[in-house]
Design an enzyme around this catalytic site. Structure first.
Site, PDB file in Angstrom:
ATOM      1  N   GLY A   1      26.760 106.129 105.901  1.00 34.70           N
ATOM      2  CA  GLY A   1      27.221 105.518 107.343  1.00 34.70           C
ATOM      3  C   GLY A   1      27.957 106.197 108.245  1.00 34.70           C
ATOM      4  N   GLY A   2      28.701 106.275 108.208  1.00 34.62           N
ATOM      5  CA  GLY A   2      29.305 107.292 108.951  1.00 34.62           C
ATOM      6  C   GLY A   2      28.939 108.473 110.156  1.00 34.62           C
TER       7      GLY A   2
ATOM      8  N   ASN B   1      23.295 103.714 109.203  1.00 38.65           N
ATOM      9  CA  ASN B   1      23.643 102.513 108.490  1.00 38.65           C
ATOM     10  C   ASN B   1      24.654 102.091 109.692  1.00 38.65           C
ATOM     11  OD1 ASN B   1      24.658  99.988 108.483  1.00 38.65           O
ATOM     12  ND2 ASN B   1      25.192 100.262 106.121  1.00 38.65           N
ATOM     13  N   TRP B   2      25.200 101.403 110.810  1.00 33.49           N
ATOM     14  CA  TRP B   2      26.235 101.822 111.924  1.00 33.49           C
ATOM     15  C   TRP B   2      27.135 100.961 111.376  1.00 33.49           C
ATOM     16  CZ3 TRP B   2      23.274 101.680 117.635  1.00 33.49           C
ATOM     17  CH2 TRP B   2      22.319 102.586 117.597  1.00 33.49           C
ATOM     18  N   LYS B   3      27.026  99.801 111.030  1.00 39.65           N
ATOM     19  CA  LYS B   3      27.684  99.108 110.249  1.00 39.65           C
ATOM     20  C   LYS B   3      28.250  98.277 111.464  1.00 39.65           C
ATOM     21  CE  LYS B   3      28.743 101.727 105.757  1.00 39.65           C
ATOM     22  NZ  LYS B   3      29.695 102.291 104.670  1.00 39.65           N
TER      23      LYS B   3
ATOM     24  N   GLY C   1      32.515 106.243 101.799  1.00 42.70           N
ATOM     25  CA  GLY C   1      33.573 106.580 102.657  1.00 42.70           C
ATOM     26  C   GLY C   1      35.313 107.412 102.247  1.00 42.70           C
TER      27      GLY C   1
ATOM     28  N   GLU D   1      23.956 103.065  96.422  1.00 41.89           N
ATOM     29  CA  GLU D   1      25.258 103.610  96.709  1.00 41.89           C
ATOM     30  C   GLU D   1      26.095 103.785  95.432  1.00 41.89           C
ATOM     31  OE1 GLU D   1      26.051 101.336  99.898  1.00 41.89           O
ATOM     32  OE2 GLU D   1      25.986  99.939  99.109  1.00 41.89           O
TER      33      GLU D   1
ATOM     34  N   HIS E   1      24.074  95.556 100.452  1.00 45.71           N
ATOM     35  CA  HIS E   1      25.315  96.237 100.428  1.00 45.71           C
ATOM     36  C   HIS E   1      26.669  96.061  99.770  1.00 45.71           C
ATOM     37  CE1 HIS E   1      27.590  99.354 103.155  1.00 45.71           C
ATOM     38  NE2 HIS E   1      27.120 100.362 102.940  1.00 45.71           N
TER      39      HIS E   1
ATOM     40  N   SER F   1      29.105 109.355 101.251  1.00 49.41           N
ATOM     41  CA  SER F   1      29.404 110.437 101.652  1.00 49.41           C
ATOM     42  C   SER F   1      28.448 111.486 101.962  1.00 49.41           C
ATOM     43  CB  SER F   1      30.517 110.761 100.995  1.00 49.41           C
ATOM     44  OG  SER F   1      31.231 109.498 101.980  1.00 49.41           O
TER      45      SER F   1
ATOM     46  N   GLU G   1      29.189  96.709 100.806  1.00 51.48           N
ATOM     47  CA  GLU G   1      30.802  95.676 101.364  1.00 51.48           C
ATOM     48  C   GLU G   1      30.207  94.676 101.855  1.00 51.48           C
ATOM     49  OE1 GLU G   1      31.689 100.111 103.388  1.00 51.48           O
ATOM     50  OE2 GLU G   1      29.851  97.857 104.425  1.00 51.48           O
TER      51      GLU G   1
END
Length: 251
Positions: A235-236, A9-11, A174, A168, A96, A214, A98
């Site tokens: 994610g990251g 997920n590049w966000k 994060g 999640e 998600h 994470s 967010e």
């Protein structure tokens, strides 16, 4: 048989040019390999058509990070499920944490998004999970169960069988905190039981449930070793070829 899946997920990261470079880099890293999981990349809307065109989508699936809860119309700035499907993307990330937190997406909104995604041939990657206060209050099971029931349990067994779930722990996204392998297994098993209670054991056993929070090359193997954890929503670590490949190779 349910699938093992590693989905990125590049966000809101990467320009179009950077995104194309990353997608092609992942494809190059996978060349000549047969990973023990399906690989999906979730890109910003503006990247979708270009990325689909640039890579072999039989090897790397492409997901939108969201879609609208309306089919079409005067909704400036929104992108419909039909539009997403028209790019050649086959997946869409919905719910998600967010989106729920910053854009106030309710269970009802997510129910509509899911229906529209399925109607347009997209596979939803549907996110669920609790925040730190809910985890510390021991409410995490209730929260996760309600998120599934309120947005997905209107579906037929056949349609529910098309959904990928992503758990999640919002407190681990994060933050560098990660649910332990035991915590991940415990709640993934609970999610599977919740599905079984509604749709029966076969539907539950065939549902892929991903862990998101994470997940890194250093902990992916331990997380994925759990019998009810079928991969990760990343994610990251999905923003660099090497770290993303490190997670894919954990299978």
């Amino acid at each position: 048989m349910r699938k093992n899946i590693v989905a990125g997920n590049w966000k809101m990261n990467k320009t179009l040019q950077e995104g194309l470079e990353l997608a092609k880099g992942i494809e190059a890293a996978l060349a000549g390999k047969t990973p023990n999981c399906d690989v999906i990349i979730g890109t910003p809307f503006i990247h979708l058509a270009s990325v689909v065109d640039a890579i072999d989508t039989n090897k790397i699936g492409v997901a939108a990070e969201n879609c609208a809860d309306k089919a079409s119309g005067a909704y400036t700035g929104e992108v419909s499920a039909q539009m997403v499907a028209s790019t050649g993307a086959k997946y869409v990330i919905l719910g998600h944490s967010e989106r729920r937190a910053y854009y106030h997406e309710t269970p009802e909104i997510l129910k509509e998004k899911t229906i529209l995604a399925l109607a347009n041939g997209l596979t939803p990657i549907f996110c669920i999970g609790e925040v730190l206060e809910e985890r510390e209050a021991g409410k995490h099971f209730d929260v996760v169960k309600a998120q599934i029931e309120e947005s997905l349990f209107n579906l037929s067994a056949e349609d529910f069988g098309k959904i990928i779930l992503a758990y999640e722990p919002v407190w681990a996204i994060g933050t560098g905190k990660t649910a332990t392998a035991e915590q991940a297994q415990e709640i993934h098993a609970f999610i599977r039981k919740t599905i079984a209670d509604k749709y029966g054991k076969e539907v539950a056993e065939n549902c892929s449930i991903l862990y998101g929070g994470s997940c890194k090359p250093s902990n992916a193997k331990e997380l994925f070793a759990n019998k009810d954890v079928d991969g990760g929503l990343i994610g990251g670590a999905a923003l660099e070829v090497d770290s993303f490949m490190g997670i894919i190779n954990a299978f």
